[in-house]
Design a protein around this motif. Structure first.
Motif, PDB file in Angstrom:
ATOM      1  N   GLY A 146      39.939  49.011 125.041  1.00 14.35           N
ATOM      2  CA  GLY A 146      38.568  49.097 125.291  1.00 14.35           C
ATOM      3  C   GLY A 146      38.268  47.776 126.120  1.00 14.35           C
ATOM      4  N   PHE A 147      36.978  47.837 127.059  1.00 14.93           N
ATOM      5  CA  PHE A 147      36.742  47.023 128.172  1.00 14.93           C
ATOM      6  C   PHE A 147      36.359  45.383 127.631  1.00 14.93           C
ATOM      7  N   ARG A 148      35.833  45.474 126.260  1.00 20.42           N
ATOM      8  CA  ARG A 148      35.363  44.250 125.644  1.00 20.42           C
ATOM      9  C   ARG A 148      36.520  43.197 125.312  1.00 20.42           C
ATOM     10  N   VAL A 149      37.500  43.728 124.835  1.00 22.20           N
ATOM     11  CA  VAL A 149      38.564  42.938 124.469  1.00 22.20           C
ATOM     12  C   VAL A 149      39.342  42.179 125.591  1.00 22.20           C
ATOM     13  N   ILE A 150      39.305  42.656 126.705  1.00 18.22           N
ATOM     14  CA  ILE A 150      39.872  42.480 128.085  1.00 18.22           C
ATOM     15  C   ILE A 150      38.855  41.373 128.510  1.00 18.22           C
ATOM     16  N   SER A 151      37.700  41.866 128.317  1.00 21.34           N
ATOM     17  CA  SER A 151      36.510  40.931 129.034  1.00 21.34           C
ATOM     18  C   SER A 151      36.441  39.677 128.376  1.00 21.34           C
ATOM     19  N   HIS A 152      36.807  39.562 127.065  1.00 12.37           N
ATOM     20  CA  HIS A 152      36.725  38.534 126.304  1.00 12.37           C
ATOM     21  C   HIS A 152      37.515  37.249 126.785  1.00 12.37           C
TER      22      HIS A 152
END
Length: 431
Positions: free
Chosen positions: A57-63
């Motif tokens: 998912g893009f959110r986990v890497i964005s964090h």
């Protein structure tokens, strides 16, 4: 970062490292949705486009945009060499030699000691799986499913037998949740594909749910536990304000309720069905769950009774799940991003429940929540072996390592919610 799903092709073409060097100040400027860099082992990567295709998912890497993601990367990826080939095209340079390896003044000694501990755990074989453990575990779930149906098919559908059937089925459901959780963290098979297939089978056929939806939310929780706006498990503004910080903030703002409450619920359930329907395999597997369920119970209870039964089973399972998972987190520190090292961050957000055979089974070994968060790809049957090593490291660096009784853990959930409510009320009335 998080390893949900399968990696099938390397990332977009890049420089693969151009000899450029960067300071932390430069890296930290690239922490926006459309401009994301991160650092792993002192190498700087531009993950802006890759984040959209990231299997977890893009959110986990964005964090971790603009940060050092070394510890998180190693924690999530059980096969670091395989994941590295997807990183290589994304490398744009390295940290300057004058820059420290850690950002935001993280404790280098703790980072190094934890790295040594992880290496020791690997050398001691604590990441090796005992296949029969998971075979028996799956077998006991299937046995519970069969026992629940046989109870009412053989002896009848009286209220007491229906209640017993519901408890048996809820037990099978929660144990399926714990087992799919193992496969979701890639802690059973050596290959990502094998773990993913089994997680899809358990989540779809045994539970009627979506693995993508679960993984994309759950990996965020692991990446930044108890961090507002990053951990979905504490973003509960449509129901509660939690912790000691958020209630005061919203009390001062004189917010009695969240005006987006209903829209937020629609978004939450909408995302669940989007994730389910965009994967045809998951949709088919979920349909087999409901087909099997209605074939078994429709002749016994009729349509209304069958729907009532599954609703009650879900009710029992959801309470079991929430109490078990929240007793490890809700009473702990819940705050905004503090940019802590992996060990400190996880220990501030998690606690353990005393070990016993019952507690291990009842919680799916999440009574060892500390060890699970530090080593999410470690097979759960080895948590008790690594726990003394973690405890010794925490003692060395003065990091609290909390272990509670089951009763105390459950009571602390209520105590934490009560305290949060009182903080909100005081801030609302007097600040």
């Amino acid at each position: 970062m998080g390893g949900g799903g399968q990696l099938t092709e390397p990332g977009e073409p890049g420089t693969g490292g151009s000899g450029r060097v960067f300071t932390w100040e430069e890296v930290q400027r690239h922490s926006h949705r459309n401009d994301q860099w991160l650092v792993i082992d002192r190498k700087v990567y531009n993950v802006t486009q890759w984040a959209k295709r990231h299997p977890g998912g893009f959110r986990v890497i964005s964090h971790y945009a603009g940060e050092d993601a070394t510890e998180a990367f190693k924690a999530f990826h059980h096969d670091g060499k395989f994941a590295q080939k997807f990183l290589r095209p994304l490398q744009i340079g390295e940290l300057a030699a004058t820059e420290p390896s850690q950002d935001h003044n993280k404790n280098a000694a703790i980072v190094q000691d934890f790295h040594t501990l992880r290496a020791q755990a690997e050398d001691d074989g604590l990441f090796r799986v005992r296949p029969m453990f998971f075979c028996f575990y799956l077998g006991h779930i299937l046995l519970l499913e069969a026992l629940g149906w046989l109870t009412v098919w053989v002896w009848g559908t009286s209220w007491m037998l229906t209640l017993l059937c519901s408890i048996i089925l809820a037990t099978a459901q929660i144990q399926s949740s714990w087992l799919q959780h193992d496969f979701g963290h890639k802690s059973v098979f050596k290959t990502t594909h094998g773990n993913h297939i089994m997680q899809m089978f358990i989540m779809g056929h045994l539970k009627g749910a979506s693995t993508n939806w679960w993984n994309h939310r759950h990996f965020q929780h692991h990446a930044k536990p108890n961090v507002f706006s990053k951990d979905p498990d504490v973003n509960m503004l449509h129901v509660f304000v939690v912790g000691a910080i958020q209630p005061v903030e919203y009390g001062i703002k004189k917010i009695k309720y969240m005006p987006y409450h209903r829209q937020h619920q629609y978004f939450f359930f909408g995302m669940f069905f989007i994730e389910l329907f965009r994967n045809s395999k998951e949709l088919v597997l979920a349909m087999t769950f409901y087909l099997r369920y209605f074939c078994c119970y429709l002749p016994l209870y009729g349509l209304f009774g069958t729907l009532a039964l599954i609703t009650f089973v879900r009710f029992l399972e959801s309470h079991w799940f929430v109490w078990v998972t929240q007793m490890n987190h809700l009473p702990m520190d819940i705050d905004h991003e503090a940019h802590q090292d992996w060990l400190t961050m996880q220990l501030h957000a998690t606690c353990n429940i005393e070990q016993s055979s019952f507690n291990d089974w009842f919680s799916g070994h999440l009574n060892f929540q500390i060890e699970h968060h530090l080593f999410p790809t470690m097979p759960r049957h080895n948590y008790y072996l690594v726990a003394p090593l973690v405890q010794a490291l925490c003692e060395k660096h003065g990091i609290p390592y909390q272990v509670k009784t089951m009763r105390q853990g459950l009571a602390d959930v209520l105590r934490s919610l009560k305290n949060s409510g009182e903080l909100w009320l005081d801030a609302y009335l007097h600040k």
